[in-house]
Design an enzyme around this catalytic site. Structure first.
Site, PDB file in Angstrom:
ATOM      1  CD  GLU A   1      -2.801  -1.131   2.412  1.00  0.00           C
ATOM      2  OE1 GLU A   1      -3.860  -0.520   2.448  1.00  0.00           O
ATOM      3  OE2 GLU A   1      -2.358  -1.788   3.367  1.00  0.00           O
TER       4      GLU A   1
ATOM      5  CB  SER B   1      -5.287  -1.445  -0.447  1.00  0.00           C
ATOM      6  OG  SER B   1      -5.077  -0.229   0.219  1.00  0.00           O
TER       7      SER B   1
ATOM      8  CE1 TYR C   1      -7.047   3.610  -1.635  1.00  0.00           C
ATOM      9  CE2 TYR C   1      -6.493   1.413  -2.416  1.00  0.00           C
ATOM     10  CZ  TYR C   1      -6.712   2.296  -1.379  1.00  0.00           C
ATOM     11  OH  TYR C   1      -6.616   1.851  -0.086  1.00  0.00           O
TER      12      TYR C   1
ATOM     13  NE  ARG D   1     -12.597   2.143   5.803  1.00  0.00           N
ATOM     14  CZ  ARG D   1     -11.411   1.882   5.244  1.00  0.00           C
ATOM     15  NH1 ARG D   1     -10.533   2.808   5.022  1.00  0.00           N
ATOM     16  NH2 ARG D   1     -11.116   0.644   4.884  1.00  0.00           N
TER      17      ARG D   1
ATOM     18  CG  ASP E   1     -13.454  -1.852   5.785  1.00  0.00           C
ATOM     19  OD1 ASP E   1     -13.661  -0.678   6.154  1.00  0.00           O
ATOM     20  OD2 ASP E   1     -12.424  -2.215   5.166  1.00  0.00           O
TER      21      ASP E   1
ATOM     22  CD  GLU F   1      -9.972  -4.369   6.715  1.00  0.00           C
ATOM     23  OE1 GLU F   1      -8.864  -4.578   7.209  1.00  0.00           O
ATOM     24  OE2 GLU F   1     -10.136  -3.692   5.681  1.00  0.00           O
TER      25      GLU F   1
ATOM     26  CG  ASN G   1      -9.108  -0.754   7.644  1.00  0.00           C
ATOM     27  OD1 ASN G   1      -8.315  -1.536   7.155  1.00  0.00           O
ATOM     28  ND2 ASN G   1     -10.402  -0.788   7.347  1.00  0.00           N
TER      29      ASN G   1
ATOM     30  N   GLY H   1      -7.157   5.392   5.144  1.00  0.00           N
ATOM     31  CA  GLY H   1      -6.611   6.281   4.117  1.00  0.00           C
ATOM     32  C   GLY H   1      -7.126   7.703   4.231  1.00  0.00           C
TER      33      GLY H   1
END
Ligand SMILES: Nc1ncnc2c1ncn2[C@@H]1O[C@H](COP(=O)(O)OP(=O)(O)O)[C@@H](O)[C@H]1O
Ligand SMILES: [Mg+2]
Length: 306
Positions: free
Chosen positions: A14, A149, A213, A253, A255, A267, A269, A273
């Site tokens: 990443e 990612s 992205y 964050r 998910d 998961e 994070n 990002g």
């Protein structure tokens, strides 16, 4: 004047995302003349240069292995500097999808059923397919235990399973998860409080690297999320619970997949990002927290951790 030492780039898959995050954050902080900023790779010179610079705060903008898994945090701890985001323990726990899933399950947070798979053992293909069919059902999702990612995450059916599996053999061990159809919802937590949620509608098969992205992939971002008050409260509280269980700091964050009125946590994070397409800044903005406010909150929360 505040001296900020930004660590970005790094050695994980990443790397590019981290550099992108650093670019957005740097240009935002530069608008204000009150900061002295140095950006550095976590390379062989970083400790020496960080000592010389004598930062008030180290802003960790790394993603993935060595930056999000407790490794760099342990170095920063040893250097006795104040650094942003989560500490050593939380970072390691959150980065390991197997251990964090066990913690979620033990604490009543749903996560997709899974099996751990080791490439070290001899495989009987037929037996494995039968076992997966019985325990999880196809399709399944194969993923690395500590990556991000969507790198090397694949959805497979029983026919293409071994072909896709081959892509992950260098990891040694991986997770095979039950595929949860339905919607993709992510929740941000900031300073131990629920910040908000966002829904992602990728046009691709799933929310993969391109969908995340590449603006041309045109993933739709939906905020506010169209769910009931009760559903919103359930998903956001599950994210806050996960954040607290893993003793995370400042910002995370989580998910989720949402299917048949149930949320499944994939998961959490610890280094979400902060690029122009990133979700935490978007959720913050929706709550009247500008990008600059968000970065300054993260900086203010920086501390010595354990
Ligand atoms: N069990 C699953 N069911 C359905 N989709 C999944 C599942 N696991 C992962 N995905 C898809 O893959 C994406 C990345 O998976 P995730 O576990 O969040 O790993 P990463 O750390 O790479 O973001 C998710 O956002 C989702 O779109
Ligand atoms: Mg994810």
């Amino acid at each position: 004047m505040k001296k900020i030492f930004i660590i970005a780039g790094g050695y994980s898959k990443e790397r590019e995302i981290s550099l992108d995050t650093a670019k957005s954050v740097f240009s935002e902080l530069c608008k204000d003349k009150k900061y002295i900023i140095k950006i550095h790779e976590p390379d062989g010179n970083f400790i020496k240069n960080m000592r010389n610079f004598k930062p008030d705060v180290v802003l960790n903008l790394l993603h993935g292995r060595y930056g999000e898994d407790g490794y760099i945090q342990a170095i920063l701890e040893t250097e006795k500097v104040k650094y942003t985001h989560s500490g050593v323990l939380s970072s390691s726990l959150a980065m390991d999808k197997e251990i964090s899933k066990k913690i979620f399950l033990q604490n009543g947070i749903s996560t997709p059923n899974y099996l751990k798979f080791s490439f070290k053992k001899k495989i009987n293909k037929k037996n494995l397919i039968n076992k997966l069919r019985k325990k999880l059902g196809f399709p399944v999702v194969i993923k690395p235990i500590n990556e991000g990612s969507s790198v090397n995450v694949f959805i497979c059916n029983s026919i293409n399973f071994f072909k896709k599996l081959n892509n992950l053999k260098d990891y040694g061990e991986i997770l095979i998860e039950k595929y949860i159809p339905g919607r993709e919802i992510q929740v941000a937590v900031l300073s131990n409080k629920i910040l908000g949620a966002i829904e992602l509608r990728p046009r691709r098969k799933f929310y993969d690297y391109q969908a995340k992205y590449n603006p041309r992939a045109k993933t739709e971002h939906i905020i506010p999320v169209n769910i009931t008050k009760d559903q919103y409260s359930r998903v956001t509280n599950a994210a806050l619970k996960a954040h607290k269980l893993l003793k995370c700091s400042t910002v995370t964050r989580s998910d989720f997949r949402f299917y048949k009125n149930k949320f499944y946590l994939l998961e959490i994070n610890t280094q979400p990002g902060m690029t122009s397409l990133s979700l935490v800044p978007e959720i913050a903005k929706f709550n009247n927290i500008t990008f600059k406010n968000l970065i300054e909150k993260i900086l203010r929360d920086a501390s010595f951790k354990k």
